[in-house]
Design a protein around this motif. Structure first.
Motif, PDB file in Angstrom:
ATOM      1  N   GLN A  90       0.820  -1.215   0.000  1.00  0.00           N
ATOM      2  CA  GLN A  90       0.000   0.000   0.000  1.00  0.00           C
ATOM      3  C   GLN A  90       0.854   1.265   0.000  1.00  0.00           C
ATOM      4  N   LYS A  93       1.894   1.979  -3.410  1.00  0.00           N
ATOM      5  CA  LYS A  93       0.795   2.503  -4.223  1.00  0.00           C
ATOM      6  C   LYS A  93       0.580   3.992  -3.921  1.00  0.00           C
ATOM      7  N   ALA A  94       0.667   4.346  -2.633  1.00  0.00           N
ATOM      8  CA  ALA A  94       0.538   5.759  -2.264  1.00  0.00           C
ATOM      9  C   ALA A  94       1.682   6.568  -2.875  1.00  0.00           C
ATOM     10  N   ALA A  97       1.119   7.468  -6.488  1.00  0.00           N
ATOM     11  CA  ALA A  97       0.215   8.592  -6.741  1.00  0.00           C
ATOM     12  C   ALA A  97       0.958   9.919  -6.666  1.00  0.00           C
ATOM     13  N   HIS A 127      -6.288   4.519  -8.658  1.00  0.00           N
ATOM     14  CA  HIS A 127      -6.226   5.057  -7.307  1.00  0.00           C
ATOM     15  C   HIS A 127      -7.600   5.397  -6.757  1.00  0.00           C
ATOM     16  N   THR A 129      -9.871   7.504  -7.040  1.00  0.00           N
ATOM     17  CA  THR A 129     -10.020   8.810  -6.405  1.00  0.00           C
ATOM     18  C   THR A 129     -11.363   9.465  -6.693  1.00  0.00           C
ATOM     19  N   LEU A 178      -3.071  12.911 -11.512  1.00  0.00           N
ATOM     20  CA  LEU A 178      -3.217  12.607 -10.080  1.00  0.00           C
ATOM     21  C   LEU A 178      -2.654  13.714  -9.194  1.00  0.00           C
TER      22      LEU A 178
ATOM     23  N   THR B 205       2.085   4.371 -12.864  1.00  0.00           N
ATOM     24  CA  THR B 205       0.823   4.892 -12.341  1.00  0.00           C
ATOM     25  C   THR B 205       0.248   4.001 -11.247  1.00  0.00           C
ATOM     26  N   GLY B 206       0.877   2.856 -10.992  1.00  0.00           N
ATOM     27  CA  GLY B 206       0.447   2.027  -9.863  1.00  0.00           C
ATOM     28  C   GLY B 206      -0.441   0.863 -10.252  1.00  0.00           C
TER      29      GLY B 206
END
Lengths: 330, 312
Positions: A90, A93-94, A97, A127, A129, A178, B205-206
């Motif tokens: 995680q 992943k953060a 962004a 993400h 969002t 993003l 971009t994940g």
């Protein structure tokens, strides 16, 4: 030193070594390649830091390490003072962004099977969002930011229907959708012609001004770096050899390799008053026998056959902001 | 209302996706130049008509039912006549309607087993290629093991062990034995795709591995998978025909291989050419036409295979 308390990105003695893969049947193994050798850098919020170097100097490797496309073999990377060298899951992943990348080749960096809308909205979907309607609004906004108007006309286009400059602008839109803090731009204009390059430069500097995005701008051209960047770092064979304010480096280069790069720019030598540094040897000399030597020793005309062949130069501070790794720089 | 306008834009965007059609059209322009491809398509259209028409004869008269229709006047094999266009088999069933049903079975067997092997092969190939390392080694060694097994022999042994296999079990077994070649090709394609910058961009971009494989790599390997599907269809039809001819087919379905088996078993091999030849010719022609279509599609996908046109 004159460092700000909170750089966006801090790199501390980052190293990357490519070791040859051992394959069955090849008895003779090649040597590991040191792509980055203990590079340390601070990149401050809202600045465009230019990383300049020739082919194979490790500048792209540094960019790929910063966005975590590759693992480092030593040293640390800090994003806003948080150690991000070994993050995963995680946290990674953060991190994704916040840190984005613009790739060199716009013909390869967009999936040919996805529309512009799908490409630009993908980071938002990953993400999670926003809802679909806000996604459409955001995509329209970033496409307008990078100069597509009306943006809707481009939603359903495919990459092969766009020109190189347009594709690169789509790639920029994907990187900024993003609202990242930090973007690595890896030679974003090397495949484009002059007018398209100029447009890309303007978009990048607008983004820096209006949204306070920090850039690492990787380029082989000191002219481009001079135009766009606040500070420049020059990298040679994986070693950071000089860093300082862009103007300072262009006007008063301290390292012979930086001088050689300046010599290589044709426009700088048409003026008869322009100084030609002439620091490159016509034929490279042999590597010294010792294990410590200046990395530029083999090509440097000014090298001292004793000191440069037996010691590795450290960064010498020429002023508060300007430093170079050369014994003769002081 | 900004939201509604955004929604409108989005629906307009969805409905204006003609890219796929355009690509299909440009592909067709290349395909059209290929004589083999045109012949193959015409033949396939004929077979498709046969398969679609196979429902008609039993509706006209129950004596034309390919399996249970027995002509009350005829209880032995007769040659072509107006009443039975291609004659009758050993208990007086109509050969023409059997031939039509055989076309349907050939399509069902060929397309469904090819489809299954393509699905398995594509997924295994993409996962092996993208994951690399141990996963790659394990999956590819498994593919090698399956690949070296002689398909027909193994299915024959299974049929001998478990008695008569139903047509769907046969389809499943063919699919199970034919995926490794597809997996190899898709894996090699994936290996080159995963080094492309757009995959790096997706990682930055994940995107998860799952997303990269199915959203970014799959659309790029799908045309190749479809091409391989046409070749798999050919081999599936041949294997089913061979099985049926050797007496291990599904006794409840009328396939061309089954018809050949009846000819042979009842001793009409050299007495009834009107019975022996049609299914034999059909098997050869349908495999040939799928093969020709595959070759022409190959040319569409791989520009290097295209012939240079003479310059004016």
């Amino acid at each position: 030193m004159n460092r700000s308390a909170h750089p966006v990105v801090r790199i501390d003695r980052l190293s990357k070594i490519y070791r040859p893969k051992r394959t069955l049947g090849s008895s003779h193994s090649s040597h590991p390649v040191i792509a980055l050798n203990q590079v340390s850098l601070d990149i401050e919020r809202g600045e465009i830091f230019g990383l300049v170097g020739g082919s194979g100097s490790g500048k792209t490797t540094l960019g790929r390490l910063l966005v975590k496309l590759e693992k480092s073999d030593g040293g640390k990377i800090y994003l806003s003072e948080n150690d991000t060298t070994r993050i995963r899951g995680q946290a990674l992943k953060a991190f994704r962004a916040k840190v984005q990348m613009i790739f060199q080749d716009p013909y390869q960096s967009l999936n040919p099977q996805l529309t512009i809308f799908d490409t630009v909205s993908e980071p938002l979907i990953i993400h999670k969002t926003s809802s679909r309607s806000t996604r459409i609004k955001k995509v329209r906004k970033v496409l307008t930011t990078v100069g597509f108007s009306p943006a809707e006309d481009y939603f359903s286009r495919y990459p092969h229907e766009l020109s190189g400059g347009q594709r690169q602008r789509v790639a920029i839109a994907r990187a900024i959708v993003l609202n990242p803090e930090f973007i690595v731009a890896d030679e974003p204009t090397s495949m484009l012609d002059a007018t398209n390059s100029f447009q890309i430069f303007n978009i990048l500097s607008d983004l820096r001004k209006k949204q306070r995005v920090t850039f690492l701008f990787i380029t082989h051209s000191l002219a481009a770096a001079n135009f766009l960047c606040d500070r420049i770092g020059v990298i040679y064979h994986g070693n950071l050899v000089e860093k300082g304010p862009a103007r300072q480096i262009i006007r008063h280069p301290a390292h012979p390799y930086t001088k050689a790069l300046l010599d290589a720019l044709p426009s700088y030598c048409q003026d008869p008053a322009c100084t030609f540094h002439n620091t490159l040897l016509e034929s490279p000399r042999d590597l010294p026998g010792s294990s410590h030597y200046c990395p530029f020793f083999t090509l440097c005309r000014e090298a001292d056959p004793y000191q440069c062949a037996s010691e590795t130069p450290n960064m010498i501070h020429l002023s508060a902001t300007h430093s170079a790794a050369c014994f003769k720089a002081g | 209302m900004p939201v509604t306008s955004a929604e409108n834009t989005f629906s307009a965007y969805r409905s204006s996706r003609f890219h796929f059609l355009e690509r299909l059209k440009s592909g067709w322009l290349v395909y059209r130049e290929n004589l083999l491809g045109r012949i193959g398509l015409v033949l396939l259209a004929c077979f498709a008509c046969m398969a679609a028409g196979s429902f008609i004869p039993p509706l006209i008269d129950p004596i034309y039912h390919p399996m249970s229709g027995v002509d009350p006047l005829i209880s032995y094999s007769t040659g072509p006549s107006l009443r039975h266009w291609l004659g009758t088999d050993f208990i007086g069933r109509d050969i023409f309607s059997q031939l039509l049903t055989g076309a349907r079975i050939a399509f069902i067997v060929g397309v469904s087993s090819a489809f299954m092997s393509i699905v398995v092969g594509t997924i295994v190939g993409m996962v092996a290629g993208y994951a690399g390392g141990t996963t790659d080694t394990i999956l590819m060694r498994a593919a090698d093991v399956v690949m070296v097994m002689p398909t027909l022999l193994v299915i024959l042994i299974l049929a001998a062990l478990f008695g008569q296999l139903s047509i769907w079990i046969i389809v499943l077994l063919i699919a199970l034995f034919r995926w490794p070649a597809v997996a190899r090709v898709i894996r090699s394609q994936t290996l080159s795709l995963k080094r492309r910058p757009f995959v790096d961009a997706a990682r930055v971009t994940g995107a998860s591995c799952f997303r990269i494989i199915f959203r970014h790599i799959m659309p790029n390997v799908l045309p190749l998978a479809l091409l391989y599907m046409t070749f798999r269809v050919t081999s599936a039809i041949l294997i089913e025909a061979a099985l049926a001819f050797l007496g291990f087919g599904d006794p409840g379905t009328v396939s061309w291989g089954m018809m050949l088996q009846w000819v042979w078993k009842t001793g009409h091999m050299f007495q009834a050419p009107y019975w022996l030849l049609p299914p034999g010719i059909c098997i050869s022609l349908i495999t040939l036409s799928f093969y020709m279509v595959g070759r022409a599609m190959d040319e569409v996908l791989d520009p290097r295979l295209r012939k240079e046109k003479a310059l004016e």
